[in-house]
Design a protein around this motif. Structure first.
Motif, short mmCIF file in Angstrom:
data_model
loop_
_atom_site.label_atom_id
_atom_site.label_comp_id
_atom_site.label_asym_id
_atom_site.label_seq_id
_atom_site.Cartn_x
_atom_site.Cartn_y
_atom_site.Cartn_z
N SER A 61 68.41 111.08 151.10
CA SER A 61 68.95 112.22 150.35
C SER A 61 69.49 113.28 151.31
N ILE A 62 70.45 114.07 150.82
CA ILE A 62 71.09 115.09 151.64
C ILE A 62 70.71 116.46 151.09
N HIS B 71 79.63 111.13 156.18
CA HIS B 71 80.55 110.24 156.88
C HIS B 71 79.91 108.89 157.18
N LEU B 72 78.57 108.86 157.23
CA LEU B 72 77.89 107.59 157.44
C LEU B 72 78.07 106.65 156.24
N GLU B 73 78.34 107.20 155.06
CA GLU B 73 78.50 106.40 153.85
C GLU B 73 79.93 105.87 153.69
N GLY C 97 83.73 104.15 155.15
CA GLY C 97 84.17 103.00 155.91
C GLY C 97 84.91 103.40 157.17
N ARG C 98 85.87 102.55 157.58
CA ARG C 98 86.59 102.79 158.82
C ARG C 98 87.45 104.04 158.72
N LEU C 99 88.11 104.23 157.59
CA LEU C 99 88.93 105.42 157.36
C LEU C 99 88.27 106.31 156.31
N ILE C 100 88.34 107.61 156.53
CA ILE C 100 87.70 108.57 155.63
C ILE C 100 88.78 109.46 155.03
N TRP D 161 79.34 103.44 165.02
CA TRP D 161 78.59 102.70 164.02
C TRP D 161 79.52 101.91 163.08
N GLY D 162 80.34 101.07 163.68
CA GLY D 162 81.22 100.23 162.89
C GLY D 162 82.62 100.75 162.77
#
Length: 648
Positions: free
Chosen positions: A558-559, A573-575, A577-580, A645-646
């Protein structure tokens, strides 16, 4: 809805010339861990006193090790300056060829230690040779103009504003505009020396009068390898043309090899230098001296365990070869030991420890009973004594006094026997137990050295020694025992057997060794072998770990809207993908931030994000980009790309 793209930027923060006020440490730091305040102040004072003694000892060691080197440099400068002053034939020839006296000072690859060496060298030269010394670094001298500005600024002991003079040839010196050129430097030198000559002779001077009449100007290049070739060439050529008017002496700080001079400078330039080579002591020899004076002595009660010492030595050998960093790690061990071990109040000189034992509280007595080494000691006693040790504080204090005395005697005997053993093993072929005494010390701390193959191999090689070598080694051993014990040496064989018997006990088998030995290698490794990526992820993902604010505690993934903006943006941003998508990212950020205001606030802000929230989001994203987690994407203007991280 319009969004602001993430832009690149560079922000410069000029450091204040004033020194920052360092906050004074208090004993409160030692109370926080266990809320134990009864001995915290005593531990703090003991820790400070111990470190001050060790610091003084290390400074004295540094001074002694550099004495020969500094004496040679002083002699070199005296000779070159006297030749300039007396106008001898050799100096006249040197002037005709325009050679500059140059000392090539090879210090080794332990670059982090060079700064201290140069500071000490500057003090020695100022006390014995000249007050005009300039220390130059490559980062401050990208061009000849910057070099001259730094040189004149240091020599004239004034503030030079280099940043505001990108395209000008003038600097501010005492509110006057003086051109930064060799001619200006010569004029300044002549005016200063004339003032010195006109002073009354009654003033005391630290060096001879002729040195004060025309003292040399010493320019030290702290990191010669880092200077660009053009800067060095231009400065040397210009200086050689004015060597008649200015007694200039150069000192090149070299980390690699003296051949770097010929690699950086062509023959036409290096021929303008009269170079003399000076070699400093090896950093490994320096470390061995530090270990010998700080650890293999009874002067300081604090000791390092095998794993901790191995961590410090490995960092030294495989990372930086820095003796100063080794000393800092040693300081960290001292602070951590006195902070985490309540019984470290007894880690002091034996006389003081005996006094403090009598004033131990019941809680401190219980701490002694909980020590693993003391438990083993109790298990080896008869039942009546076991009961007394576990129930009677007064009897426990009496036994503790005896055990502390035994531990002190053990350390005296250990150091003596270790030095004797090193006398034999250091001269054996292939050095089975190591060439340096620190290697033998680590081997003895690690396990029962007399049961190892290396020890057996050493004995076999020692049996092959000739009579003269064996007699010489035994004489050295006798000198060691006499100097260490200070008592009559009538029964040498019996003493030697007794020492060897006590030596055959590892430090971790000695009762109460936890009081003086620091063995928590994992804590030390965590401080010195830091993992910045893990620490950064922990700080952003779980800010409570560092801030210790109860409002920042969150369940699982939770945030919390109480977290700093950069932490919220990071977890969002951890949730992705490659582009945000910046729009989606902003809306998610706004949702989290306004969560505490209720559903009505969220509905009202769904169409338009508040300007303040918008600004906070832009700042947080910019900080995230600065840390290297994201970058602008060329594929889509309203997107950013992940880098960790990916992300790509």
């Amino acid at each position: 809805m319009s969004t602001c793209s993430v832009s690149k930027g560079c922000f410069v923060f000029k450091p204040s010339p004033k020194k920052r006020r360092v906050s004074q440490k208090t004993a409160n730091d030692f109370r926080e861990k266990n809320n134990d305040s009864e001995d915290s102040e005593v531990r703090f004072v003991t820790c400070q006193s111990l470190w001050n003694q060790i610091k003084s000892e290390t400074e004295q060691i540094q001074e002694d090790l550099n004495k020969q080197l500094f004496d040679n440099l002083v002699s070199f400068l005296r000779q070159s300056h006297s030749e300039f002053q007396e106008k001898t034939t050799e100096w006249t020839c040197r002037m005709k060829s325009r050679e500059i006296p140059t000392a090539a000072l090879v210090l080794g690859v332990n670059v982090t230690d060079h700064d201290l060496t140069f500071r000490s060298l500057s003090e020695v030269l100022q006390n014995n040779i000249t007050p005009y010394i300039a220390l130059l670094e490559a980062k401050d001298c990208p061009g000849i103009k910057n070099l001259m500005q730094k040189l004149m600024g240091q020599l004239m002991n004034c503030y030079v504003d280099v940043d505001s003079l990108e395209d000008e040839d003038y600097v501010h010196v005492s509110q006057n505009r003086i051109r930064c050129s060799m001619t200006s430097l010569i004029n300044w030198y002549e005016s200063v020396t004339e003032k010195t000559d006109s002073e009354t002779p009654s003033k005391k001077r630290t060096s001879s009068s002729r040195h004060w009449q025309s003292p040399p100007v010493v320019v030290i290049f702290k990191d010669m390898e880092s200077f660009t070739t053009k800067v060095l060439q231009d400065f040397i050529v210009i200086s050689s043309q004015h060597i008649r008017e200015l007694p200039l002496v150069l000192i090149f700080g070299i980390a690699t090899s003296p051949m770097i001079i010929h690699s950086l400078l062509p023959h036409s330039v290096s021929s303008l230098l009269c170079i003399e080579l000076f070699q400093s002591l090896s950093c490994k020899e320096h470390l061995s001296t530090i270990i010998d004076k700080l650890l293999l002595t009874t002067q300081f009660p604090f000791k390092l365990g095998e794993k901790v010492l191995q961590v410090l030595i490995n960092i030294f050998l495989y990372h930086d070869f820095s003796v100063q960093n080794f000393i800092k790690g040693f300081q960290l061990c001292i602070v951590e030991h006195f902070y985490s071990q309540p019984l470290s109040v007894l880690c002091c000189q034996l006389v003081d420890a005996k006094k403090r034992v009598n004033y131990l509280s019941h809680d401190q007595c219980e701490n002694i009973r909980r020590l693993p080494s003391f438990r083993r000691y109790v298990e080896g006693q008869v039942s009546e004594k076991q009961i007394a040790l576990l129930t009677s504080d007064s009897f426990l204090k009496e036994v503790t006094l005896k055990l502390l005395e035994d531990l002190h005697v053990y350390h005296e005997n250990y150091v003596s026997v270790l030095r004797c053993l090193h006398v034999f093993t250091s001269s054996l072929p292939k050095y089975p137990l190591g060439k340096q005494i620190r290697e033998l010390h680590c081997a003895c701390l690690e396990n029962q050295v007399w049961e190892t193959e290396e020890y057996e191999s050493s004995l076999q090689l020692a049996r092959m020694l000739n009579k003269s070598d064996l007699v010489t080694m035994l004489q050295q051993c006798v000198e060691i025992f006499v100097s260490s014990s200070g008592k009559e040496f009538d029964k040498t064989v019996e003493k030697l057997k007794d020492f060897l018997t006590q030596f055959q006990k590892l430090e971790d088998h000695k009762t109460l060794h936890e009081i003086v030995y620091f063995n928590t290698a994992s804590v030390l490794r965590g401080h010195l072998n830091a993992a910045p990526r893990i620490a950064l992820h922990t700080a952003l993902n779980n800010p409570y770990c560092y801030l210790k604010n109860q409002a920042l505690k969150s369940d699982g993934g939770s945030i919390s809207n109480k977290a700093p903006d950069i932490c919220i943006v990071y977890k969002l941003h951890l949730e992705c993908g490659r582009l945000i998508n910046l729009v989606d990212w902003l809306e998610a950020f706004s949702t989290v931030v306004t969560a505490a205001e209720g559903p009505n606030a969220g509905a009202a802000s769904s169409d338009q994000v508040d300007d303040i929230i918008h600004a906070r989001f832009i700042r947080a994203v910019s900080e995230l980009e600065l840390l290297g987690f994201i970058k602008p994407s060329k594929q889509k203007t309203d997107h950013v790309a992940r880098l960790t991280w990916g992300g790509c």
